[in-house]
Design a protein around this motif. Structure first.
Motif, short mmCIF file in Angstrom:
data_model
loop_
_atom_site.label_atom_id
_atom_site.label_comp_id
_atom_site.label_asym_id
_atom_site.label_seq_id
_atom_site.Cartn_x
_atom_site.Cartn_y
_atom_site.Cartn_z
N MET A 1 30.58 -14.52 31.34
CA MET A 1 31.68 -13.75 31.88
C MET A 1 32.91 -13.97 31.00
N THR A 2 33.62 -12.89 30.80
CA THR A 2 34.82 -12.98 29.98
C THR A 2 36.01 -13.39 30.85
N GLN A 3 37.10 -13.70 30.19
CA GLN A 3 38.31 -14.09 30.92
C GLN A 3 38.86 -12.93 31.75
N GLU A 4 38.71 -11.71 31.25
CA GLU A 4 39.17 -10.55 31.99
C GLU A 4 38.40 -10.38 33.30
N THR A 5 37.09 -10.59 33.26
CA THR A 5 36.25 -10.46 34.46
C THR A 5 36.64 -11.52 35.49
N ILE A 6 36.86 -12.74 35.01
CA ILE A 6 37.27 -13.82 35.92
C ILE A 6 38.63 -13.49 36.54
N ALA A 7 39.55 -12.94 35.77
CA ALA A 7 40.86 -12.58 36.28
C ALA A 7 40.76 -11.47 37.32
N ILE A 8 39.89 -10.50 37.09
CA ILE A 8 39.71 -9.41 38.06
C ILE A 8 39.12 -9.93 39.35
N ILE A 9 38.12 -10.79 39.26
CA ILE A 9 37.51 -11.37 40.46
C ILE A 9 38.54 -12.22 41.21
N GLY A 10 39.31 -13.01 40.49
CA GLY A 10 40.35 -13.84 41.12
C GLY A 10 41.39 -12.99 41.83
N ALA A 11 41.82 -11.91 41.18
CA ALA A 11 42.81 -11.02 41.80
C ALA A 11 42.24 -10.36 43.05
N ALA A 12 40.96 -9.98 43.01
CA ALA A 12 40.33 -9.36 44.18
C ALA A 12 40.27 -10.35 45.34
N ILE A 13 39.98 -11.60 45.06
CA ILE A 13 39.93 -12.62 46.12
C ILE A 13 41.32 -12.84 46.71
N VAL A 14 42.33 -12.90 45.86
CA VAL A 14 43.70 -13.09 46.34
C VAL A 14 44.13 -11.90 47.19
N LEU A 15 43.83 -10.69 46.74
CA LEU A 15 44.21 -9.50 47.52
C LEU A 15 43.47 -9.45 48.85
N ALA A 16 42.21 -9.83 48.88
CA ALA A 16 41.47 -9.84 50.14
C ALA A 16 42.06 -10.86 51.11
N GLY A 17 42.41 -12.04 50.60
CA GLY A 17 43.04 -13.06 51.44
C GLY A 17 44.39 -12.61 51.97
N LEU A 18 45.17 -11.97 51.13
CA LEU A 18 46.47 -11.46 51.55
C LEU A 18 46.31 -10.38 52.62
N ASN A 19 45.31 -9.53 52.45
CA ASN A 19 45.05 -8.48 53.42
C ASN A 19 44.69 -9.08 54.78
N LEU A 20 43.84 -10.09 54.80
CA LEU A 20 43.47 -10.75 56.06
C LEU A 20 44.66 -11.45 56.69
N TYR A 21 45.48 -12.09 55.88
CA TYR A 21 46.66 -12.78 56.39
C TYR A 21 47.63 -11.80 57.04
N LEU A 22 47.88 -10.68 56.39
CA LEU A 22 48.80 -9.68 56.93
C LEU A 22 48.22 -9.02 58.18
N ALA A 23 46.91 -8.80 58.22
CA ALA A 23 46.29 -8.19 59.40
C ALA A 23 46.44 -9.11 60.61
#
Length: 59
Positions: A1-23
């Motif tokens: 996996m490249t650094q870009e892929t890891i960054a995309i996966i990390g951002a998706a996890i952060v956004l999902a957590g933020l979405n759950l927190y706000l909900a």
């Protein structure tokens, strides 16, 4: 996996957590608004009863 892929996966996890927190926060706000609505209705009933009460005539 490249650094870009890891960054995309990390951002998706952060956004999902933020979405759950706000909900969860919105559910608490809705519950608080419902409680406030009940308390306001109770006060409104008390004021209606107070203002519509007729005084007894003085003897």
């Amino acid at each position: 996996m490249t650094q870009e892929t890891i960054a995309i996966i990390g951002a998706a996890i952060v956004l999902a957590g933020l979405n759950l927190y706000l909900a969860r926060g919105l559910n608490e706000v809705r519950r608080d608004i419902a409680d406030l609505r009940e308390r306001m209705a109770r006060l409104e009933g008390l004021f209606d009863g107070f203002t519509k009460r007729e005084r007894e005539p003085a003897a």
